[in-house]
Design a protein around this motif. Structure first.
Motif, PDB file in Angstrom:
ATOM      1  N   PHE A  73      19.362  -2.365 -56.060  1.00 55.15           N
ATOM      2  CA  PHE A  73      20.464  -2.542 -57.012  1.00 55.15           C
ATOM      3  C   PHE A  73      21.799  -2.659 -56.284  1.00 55.15           C
ATOM      4  CE2 PHE A  73      23.931  -0.714 -59.485  1.00 55.15           C
ATOM      5  CZ  PHE A  73      23.909  -1.528 -60.615  1.00 55.15           C
ATOM      6  N   HIS A  74      22.042  -1.760 -55.347  1.00 52.34           N
ATOM      7  CA  HIS A  74      23.325  -1.780 -54.643  1.00 52.34           C
ATOM      8  C   HIS A  74      23.486  -3.024 -53.769  1.00 52.34           C
ATOM      9  CE1 HIS A  74      25.154   2.038 -55.802  1.00 52.34           C
ATOM     10  NE2 HIS A  74      23.921   2.515 -55.875  1.00 52.34           N
ATOM     11  N   ALA A  75      22.371  -3.629 -53.395  1.00 54.70           N
ATOM     12  CA  ALA A  75      22.442  -4.869 -52.614  1.00 54.70           C
ATOM     13  C   ALA A  75      22.709  -6.076 -53.500  1.00 54.70           C
ATOM     14  CB  ALA A  75      21.132  -5.077 -51.847  1.00 54.70           C
ATOM     15  N   ASN A  76      22.357  -5.970 -54.797  1.00 54.34           N
ATOM     16  CA  ASN A  76      22.388  -7.152 -55.662  1.00 54.34           C
ATOM     17  C   ASN A  76      23.336  -7.094 -56.842  1.00 54.34           C
ATOM     18  OD1 ASN A  76      20.270  -8.519 -54.233  1.00 54.34           O
ATOM     19  ND2 ASN A  76      18.762  -7.228 -55.258  1.00 54.34           N
ATOM     20  N   TYR A  77      23.889  -5.913 -57.165  1.00 56.49           N
ATOM     21  CA  TYR A  77      24.573  -5.794 -58.456  1.00 56.49           C
ATOM     22  C   TYR A  77      25.802  -6.689 -58.596  1.00 56.49           C
ATOM     23  CZ  TYR A  77      28.305  -2.730 -56.595  1.00 56.49           C
ATOM     24  OH  TYR A  77      29.371  -2.214 -55.921  1.00 56.49           O
ATOM     25  N   GLN A  78      26.384  -7.096 -57.486  1.00 54.68           N
ATOM     26  CA  GLN A  78      27.570  -7.945 -57.567  1.00 54.68           C
ATOM     27  C   GLN A  78      27.251  -9.437 -57.520  1.00 54.68           C
ATOM     28  OE1 GLN A  78      29.965  -6.337 -54.303  1.00 54.68           O
ATOM     29  NE2 GLN A  78      31.385  -5.514 -55.808  1.00 54.68           N
ATOM     30  N   THR A  79      26.010  -9.785 -57.227  1.00 52.76           N
ATOM     31  CA  THR A  79      25.646 -11.185 -57.011  1.00 52.76           C
ATOM     32  C   THR A  79      25.990 -12.063 -58.203  1.00 52.76           C
ATOM     33  OG1 THR A  79      23.854 -10.548 -55.528  1.00 52.76           O
ATOM     34  CG2 THR A  79      23.779 -12.770 -56.463  1.00 52.76           C
ATOM     35  N   THR A  80      25.556 -11.648 -59.376  1.00 51.46           N
ATOM     36  CA  THR A  80      25.788 -12.455 -60.575  1.00 51.46           C
ATOM     37  C   THR A  80      27.281 -12.602 -60.853  1.00 51.46           C
ATOM     38  OG1 THR A  80      23.684 -11.752 -61.525  1.00 51.46           O
ATOM     39  CG2 THR A  80      25.326 -12.645 -63.035  1.00 51.46           C
ATOM     40  N   ALA A  81      28.013 -11.479 -60.725  1.00 52.20           N
ATOM     41  CA  ALA A  81      29.449 -11.519 -60.985  1.00 52.20           C
ATOM     42  C   ALA A  81      30.169 -12.435 -60.005  1.00 52.20           C
ATOM     43  CB  ALA A  81      30.026 -10.110 -60.910  1.00 52.20           C
ATOM     44  N   LEU A  82      29.783 -12.356 -58.742  1.00 51.33           N
ATOM     45  CA  LEU A  82      30.417 -13.199 -57.732  1.00 51.33           C
ATOM     46  C   LEU A  82      30.119 -14.675 -57.967  1.00 51.33           C
ATOM     47  CD1 LEU A  82      29.822 -11.054 -54.517  1.00 51.33           C
ATOM     48  CD2 LEU A  82      31.938 -11.320 -55.810  1.00 51.33           C
ATOM     49  N   GLN A  83      28.901 -14.962 -58.385  1.00 57.52           N
ATOM     50  CA  GLN A  83      28.541 -16.341 -58.704  1.00 57.52           C
ATOM     51  C   GLN A  83      29.352 -16.842 -59.890  1.00 57.52           C
ATOM     52  OE1 GLN A  83      24.290 -16.016 -59.239  1.00 57.52           O
ATOM     53  NE2 GLN A  83      23.852 -16.427 -57.076  1.00 57.52           N
ATOM     54  N   ASP A  84      29.561 -15.957 -60.872  1.00 54.98           N
ATOM     55  CA  ASP A  84      30.358 -16.329 -62.039  1.00 54.98           C
ATOM     56  C   ASP A  84      31.807 -16.573 -61.645  1.00 54.98           C
ATOM     57  OD1 ASP A  84      30.618 -16.637 -64.955  1.00 54.98           O
ATOM     58  OD2 ASP A  84      31.876 -14.848 -64.821  1.00 54.98           O
ATOM     59  N   ASP A  85      32.343 -15.713 -60.769  1.00 57.37           N
ATOM     60  CA  ASP A  85      33.710 -15.912 -60.278  1.00 57.37           C
ATOM     61  C   ASP A  85      33.838 -17.245 -59.547  1.00 57.37           C
ATOM     62  OD1 ASP A  85      34.393 -13.490 -61.290  1.00 57.37           O
ATOM     63  OD2 ASP A  85      34.527 -12.446 -59.372  1.00 57.37           O
ATOM     64  N   LYS A  86      32.850 -17.541 -58.719  1.00 56.83           N
ATOM     65  CA  LYS A  86      32.869 -18.786 -57.946  1.00 56.83           C
ATOM     66  C   LYS A  86      32.840 -19.995 -58.870  1.00 56.83           C
ATOM     67  CE  LYS A  86      30.521 -21.096 -54.097  1.00 56.83           C
ATOM     68  NZ  LYS A  86      29.385 -21.011 -53.137  1.00 56.83           N
ATOM     69  N   ARG A  87      32.029 -19.900 -59.913  1.00 57.02           N
ATOM     70  CA  ARG A  87      31.944 -21.013 -60.869  1.00 57.02           C
ATOM     71  C   ARG A  87      33.277 -21.206 -61.576  1.00 57.02           C
ATOM     72  NH1 ARG A  87      31.517 -21.367 -66.089  1.00 57.02           N
ATOM     73  NH2 ARG A  87      31.240 -19.116 -66.336  1.00 57.02           N
ATOM     74  N   LYS A  88      33.886 -20.125 -62.043  1.00 53.16           N
ATOM     75  CA  LYS A  88      35.156 -20.222 -62.757  1.00 53.16           C
ATOM     76  C   LYS A  88      36.272 -20.718 -61.839  1.00 53.16           C
ATOM     77  CE  LYS A  88      34.088 -16.793 -66.292  1.00 53.16           C
ATOM     78  NZ  LYS A  88      34.374 -15.442 -66.851  1.00 53.16           N
TER      79      LYS A  88
END
Length: 731
Positions: free
Chosen positions: A369-384
């Protein structure tokens, strides 16, 4: 005729006086006056190239007099963007061209744009950090909620016989918190809906209300259940994590800690697969632990995956697509999820009650979890960010930025506000328009009167004129002046600097550049003592006692007025310090000039013209002296034999001083380098006394070798050597 050594000593002993004498010569003075009077009219490379007198003056100043006829070449040089390593001027091996381009910077400075590259990058960084600000507010909100609810419950004598739910919901702050946690828009109906959720268990399908139903231990009448606390530690963690998610701060370390706390408690109570899929918080945690985005799957699908057995040929897991690399990768993640748990086909645990399988454990899931929990958010930030930058490339006015796009709606408006921690739901576009049209460096502007740093940062992030059209950026110090200041700061420590000190200088410079990018007003600069100290040292004023009041008077001096505070000091160091910044006499920051040259760059060009003129006059008296002065300037920057071999004039000085025959030039380049390295300690050239001794030796041997010669190759050597610009950089 004076010897080479005498000529060298004559000019190098007091170069300032030598230059002053040159400056008073009638022809030199006339050319300087014409240049100063007309360079401000130049706006484009063609403007400069078309005025032969201006063009010739500038070319001579930078040692390019022999290239005056090459206007096609010089146009490309002037149009180069020096911030781009692949630009034309940067690719040329002769540094004189880059220095010439740098003195004008037609290719990079003074361009009107909604955002510069640096502003765009800073905005993207601010957006990527917006969750940090959100997390700070969310943490504060959670703390207040806990404190307030504990205070209320402590005041209730018998919670098991009191409508505690009513006490909670009658408190406006607690009700507002629960509304946000449930992601509910403010409404008079929310109170009843939340009461139903935290007491009976909601029948609503609203996911936020569904999440609240298990976060309190309340009976249908609103009282605390017998023998239980209002909330367990796990329920508090669940509510905290839910609130962080609702605030958009779910992918932060604070939220991760709360979610992990809840997971550690909840996973111990899992007896069947549906215990995981039926708990939104637990399910989200488990999926993130395996790098699966919870938004891209369903609880029913995950339940079927957890029930899948080895050897199954049909079902959710075996029938997952493998048509693309992305689909294969996703299937592997679900396989790992299935393998980590020990569920039977009916979703129950085996007789031994073992929850995990295949080496999985609570710890491995927490690690995942601690390795992955930011992945989705960071991808969303990158897209925006990509969407915003794509839109930005087509924007010309403030209306384009604030308006609604056919494809993305008000995505740009929302993006810029979120980046600066401003809520798009509560801000009017009219207020933001006034902010963006304001000058944050003017204390009387609209944005300054708001007294809110968020809006000041927003105003400074874009470049709009009063008419709403794009213009140039306001910078307290231009990028070229920042570079020059950094170079002067490093030089102020001398040549003999150990590695530890170099690292300190590097760190100081990095901090300075970062600070300059954040300064939006004169007040900002004066208040930043470290930045001021750095700049004062760079311009040789570190030993001067300058009060904040005098610093303001300095930076707002009108340098065209001989009686201004800076000019009245009678020390050019004060003038150079003021020239390095872009403050007006009114104390505001002027926008990046769209003209070709002004301020420090104008003075630098004129100074270099004097140096080149003096160099020519030295050559007329003693060509050996000219070589000696050239070596004095260039040698301290040479760190290897190849630096000597790349410059014919330097090579001639070294060859002569070492008594080497001219024929060595025909040797293999590597052999020449080894020969020089065996005879020279290049660090000696950074020692003024040792360098002077080397030049004195050259001067004696040069005169001996050329005693009977009518001429010498010095002029050709200096004019034809790559990177040569005479002694223009000696001072």
């Amino acid at each position: 005729m004076l010897s080479t050594l005498m000529n060298y000593r004559l000019y190098s002993a007091d170069l300032s006086k030598s230059l002053a004498r040159v400056a008073t010569q009638t022809a030199v003075q006339r050319d300087a006056e014409y240049y100063k009077a007309n360079i401000g009219k130049v706006k484009t490379p063609d403007d400069l190239l078309d005025d032969q007198r201006l063009y010739a003056y500038a070319m001579k100043a930078y040692g390019l007099e022999d290239q005056i006829q090459s206007k096609g070449l010089m146009r490309k040089v002037l149009e180069s963007d020096l911030s781009d390593t692949n630009s034309f001027a940067n690719k040329l091996t002769d540094k004189r061209y880059r220095e010439f381009a740098s003195s004008f910077q037609f290719g990079s400075a003074g361009k009107a744009a909604i955002q510069t590259a640096a502003q765009s990058e800073a905005l993207a960084d601010a957006y990527s950090q917006h969750r940090v600000a959100l997390a700070g507010r969310a943490s504060a909100d959670v703390g207040l909620f806990k404190s307030r609810i504990d205070q209320l419950v402590a005041g209730i004598a018998n919670p098991q016989a009191t409508d505690v739910a009513a006490v909670i919901l009658d408190d406006p702050a607690l009700l507002a918190f629960l509304e946000k946690a449930a992601s509910l828009e403010p409404s008079s109906a929310n109170k009843a809906a939340i009461r139903e959720a935290i007491t009976n268990g909601t029948t609503s399908g609203h996911p936020g209300l569904v999440a609240l139903r298990d976060m309190f231990n309340l009976d249908a009448n609103g009282s605390v259940k017998a023998g239980m606390a209002l909330q367990t530690g796990a329920q508090v963690a669940d509510l905290t994590a839910t609130y962080f998610d609702s605030m958009g701060a779910g992918a932060t370390s604070q939220a991760a800690a709360a979610k992990t706390s809840y997971f550690a408690a909840a996973i111990t109570n899992v007896a069947k697969a549906s215990d995981i899929t039926g708990d939104p918080q637990l399910l989200s945690y488990v999926l993130n632990a395996f790098g699966i985005d919870p938004a891209l799957t369903s609880d029913s699908f995950v339940l079927n995956v957890l029930k899948a057995q080895p050897g199954d040929l049909v079902g959710a897991l075996p029938e997952m697509s493998e048509k693309t690399p992305e689909a294969i990768a996703l299937k592997q993640k679900f396989k790992a999820l299935n393998a980590a748990f020990n569920f039977q086909a009916d979703g129950s645990l085996p007789a031994n009650g073992a929850l995990f399988d295949g080496g999985a454990s609570v710890q491995t899931l927490e690690d995942g979890f601690h390795a992955n929990y930011q992945t989705t958010a960071l991808q969303d930030d990158k897209r925006k960010t990509s969407v915003f930058q794509a839109r930005l490339s087509n924007m010309k006015t403030i209306n384009d930025l604030l308006g609604r796009d056919a494809a993305f709606g008000k995505a740009a408006f929302d993006y810029i506000l979120v980046a600066f921690d401003i809520d798009p739901k509560t801000e009017s576009s009219m207020k933001i328009r006034r902010v963006l049209l304001s000058d944050p460096s003017d204390p009387n502007s609209y944005v300054s009167k708001l007294k809110d740093e968020r809006y000041e940062r927003l105003a400074a992030a874009f470049n709009f004129g009063a008419d709403g059209k794009t213009t140039t950026q306001r910078l307290a110090q231009s990028t070229s002046a920042q570079t020059a200041t950094g170079s002067l700061y490093a030089a102020s420590f001398g040549k003999d600097v150990n590695d530890a000190k170099k690292e300190v200088i590097k760190a100081d410079t990095k901090a300075y550049l970062t600070a300059m990018g954040q300064i939006r007003s004169l007040d900002d600069l004066v208040a930043d003592t470290a930045t001021v100290k750095y700049a004062l040292r760079a311009y040789g004023l570190q030993d001067e006692t300058i009060s904040d009041r005098d610093l303001r008077k300095l930076l707002t001096s009108d340098l065209s007025d001989p009686k201004s505070f800076a000019n009245a000091k009678g020390d050019k160091k004060y003038v150079q310090f003021v020239q390095a910044f872009n403050f007006t006499p009114e104390g505001t920051i002027q926008r990046d000039a769209e003209g070709a040259q002004s301020g420090a760059k104008l003075l630098s060009t004129q100074n270099q013209f004097l140096l080149q003129t003096m160099e020519k006059q030295v050559g007329e008296q003693s060509e050996g002296g000219r070589l000696a002065l050239y070596f004095l300037r260039k040698a301290p920057d040479v760190t290897s034999a190849y630096g000597i071999l790349a410059d014919k004039a330097l090579f001639e000085v070294v060859r002569t001083a070492l008594g080497l025959p001219a024929s060595i030039a025909s040797m293999d380049i590597e052999k020449q380098a080894k020969l020089l390295e065996a005879k020279i300690d290049f660090t000696d050239f950074q020692d003024a006394k040792k360098l002077d001794k080397f030049i004195a030796r050259f001067s004696t041997l040069y005169d001996t070798a050329n005693a009977s010669a009518a001429t010498s190759p010095a002029v050709a050597l200096l004019g034809g050597s790559a990177g040569s610009n005479g002694i223009l950089g000696f001072l």
